[in-house]
Design a protein around this motif. Structure first.
Motif, PDB file in Angstrom:
ATOM      1  N   LYS A 293       1.212   6.067   2.689  1.00  0.00           N
ATOM      2  CA  LYS A 293       2.402   6.528   1.969  1.00  0.00           C
ATOM      3  C   LYS A 293       3.505   5.474   2.019  1.00  0.00           C
ATOM      4  O   LYS A 293       4.210   5.247   1.030  1.00  0.00           O
ATOM      5  CB  LYS A 293       2.889   7.848   2.566  1.00  0.00           C
ATOM      6  N   TYR A 294       3.661   4.829   3.169  1.00  0.00           N
ATOM      7  CA  TYR A 294       4.677   3.776   3.265  1.00  0.00           C
ATOM      8  C   TYR A 294       4.371   2.642   2.298  1.00  0.00           C
ATOM      9  O   TYR A 294       5.258   2.149   1.597  1.00  0.00           O
ATOM     10  CB  TYR A 294       4.734   3.234   4.695  1.00  0.00           C
TER      11      TYR A 294
ATOM     12  N   ALA B 220       2.545   2.721  -0.437  1.00  0.00           N
ATOM     13  CA  ALA B 220       2.696   3.171  -1.824  1.00  0.00           C
ATOM     14  C   ALA B 220       4.161   3.254  -2.228  1.00  0.00           C
ATOM     15  O   ALA B 220       4.526   2.963  -3.376  1.00  0.00           O
ATOM     16  CB  ALA B 220       2.019   4.528  -1.998  1.00  0.00           C
ATOM     17  N   ARG B 221       5.011   3.632  -1.272  1.00  0.00           N
ATOM     18  CA  ARG B 221       6.423   3.833  -1.580  1.00  0.00           C
ATOM     19  C   ARG B 221       7.250   2.562  -1.418  1.00  0.00           C
ATOM     20  O   ARG B 221       8.154   2.287  -2.207  1.00  0.00           O
ATOM     21  CB  ARG B 221       6.980   4.929  -0.662  1.00  0.00           C
ATOM     22  N   GLY B 222       6.944   1.769  -0.362  1.00  0.00           N
ATOM     23  CA  GLY B 222       7.837   0.675  -0.024  1.00  0.00           C
ATOM     24  C   GLY B 222       7.230  -0.710  -0.031  1.00  0.00           C
ATOM     25  O   GLY B 222       7.902  -1.666   0.380  1.00  0.00           O
TER      26      GLY B 222
END
Length: 396
Positions: free
Chosen positions: A19-20, A22-24
């Motif tokens: 998730k990190y 994909a997001r950042g």
């Protein structure tokens, strides 16, 4: 826990990392990292520390988390899947864990909390020009002085070496001994030349011209010190394999999506049976590479002093298989895409470059197979020459 099955904590670790990323950690962030002179943006590295990822390889007594190599490989695979450019394996796993293995109390307090907190990075300078990733091919020397040692020699392809705060330098000491020395960046006589690999990762070449070092981390007979260094390198090799598996997984998904949408003669390429068979073969190879890597990590976690040969066999076998599979993956991906698969603008091209570099870094398939044979034959010969307890009992 089976090495092939993740527990709840490992699943959450993989999910949070994914998730990190994909997001950042999008394309713009990665391009900025690749363009950075050190191949590592300080703000990204600090974020890794805030998540606790840099503390995972270090002991709890030194502000670390004391995570298993299996756990570390779970994170490394996600970094590979997201094509993270920062040197997690090189700095946190190889350099950090080796320093934790050998440092005394003073150096531990000075360096390990900073490594866990992201303010310091160390790199292991293991290989030398022409040495072909062989730790034993060591010509760098350390001459004793009144205040320590003077180091002379060259080191090449130091992973994570660009921008490191200190280097762990292996050198030969008079008396058929080997030493491991800590040399801080900026020490007189030390020249650090950063170098970009073709996939964007940064390494460094070191020139040591009578470099003073008062920090002898360990000095001992060749075999003893080499065994310590090989253990550190094997852990890094297994983590590197996990990272490469993640790169292969993403390259596979990109290729499968392309074949599902690209049409020829009115239908998607992926509907052809021969293409489906090739995809299945690739998927099976990736799963086999993942399984072998996790088994090798589990073996390293459970290792005792008498089981070093087992750890060496598994790490060599894992790297040989992963290197071969990585080469097959990028070759198939390019062929199935056509010319677009090799372009810098298309996202697959970046994964192709990483797979090509990863297949040879830390030693390619042929070298690892030679190492596997050497270790296996050595164990076999030892078994022949040293009687087992059953043999002794039978003789009695």
């Amino acid at each position: 826990m089976s090495e092939q099955t993740l527990n709840n904590e490992q699943t959450m670790l993989a999910d949070s990392a994914r998730k990190y990323i994909a997001r950042g950690y999008g394309a713009a962030v990665r391009e900025a990292s690749v363009a950075h002179p050190n191949g590592c943006q300080p703000e990204r590295w600090q974020e890794f520390a805030e998540f606790g990822w840099l503390a995972m390889p270090l002991p709890q007594a030194d502000d670390g988390l004391g995570s298993s190599l299996v756990d570390i490989c779970v994170l490394a695979e996600e970094f590979g899947r997201g094509l993270v450019n920062e040197p997690f394996v090189a700095s946190a796993v190889l350099g950090g864990m080796l320093l934790a293995d050998v440092a005394g109390a003073g150096l531990r307090a000075r360096w390990l909390p900073g490594i866990a907190g992201g303010s310091l990075r160390v790199a292991f300078a293991a290989w030398e020009p022409g040495g072909a990733f062989d730790l034993r091919a060591m010509a760098t020397t350390a001459q004793p002085t009144e205040r320590g040692f003077h180091l002379c020699g060259r080191k090449s392809l130091v992973p994570g070496g660009a921008g490191a705060d200190a280097y762990l330098v292996a050198a030969r000491v008079p008396g058929n001994r080997i030493g491991l020395f800590l040399v801080e960046a900026g020490t007189p006589g030390l020249t650090v030349t950063p170098h970009a690999l073709y996939d964007g990762q940064r390494v460094a070449h070191l020139t040591l011209d009578t470099v003073p070092s008062s920090f002898a981390l360990t000095i001992g007979p060749d075999d003893e010190v080499l065994a310590l260094l090989e253990r550190a390198m094997d852990r890094a090799i297994v983590a590197h394999c996990a990272e490469t598996v993640g790169v292969m997984a993403s390259a596979f998904e990109i290729t499968r999506e392309y074949l599902a949408t690209r049409k020829q003669f009115g239908r998607a390429i992926g509907t052809n049976q021969v293409i489906q068979h090739r995809l299945v073969d690739l998927l099976v190879e990736i799963e086999e590479a993942r399984a072998l890597t996790r088994v090798a990590a589990g073996v390293a976690d459970r290792e005792t002093g008498s089981e070093s040969a087992v750890r060496r066999r598994y790490s060599a076998a894992a790297k040989a298989f992963v290197a071969k599979t990585a080469t097959h993956m990028w070759e198939e991906a390019v062929q199935l895409h056509g010319a677009i698969g090799m372009t810098q603008e298309y996202r697959l091209g970046q994964f192709v470059k990483r797979l090509a570099a990863s297949s040879t870094l830390y030693g390619g398939a042929e070298q690892q197979l030679e190492r596997l044979v050497s270790v296996s034959l050595g164990s076999w010969r030892s078994h022949l020459t040293e009687p087992s307890s059953q043999d002794i009992a039978y003789a009695r």
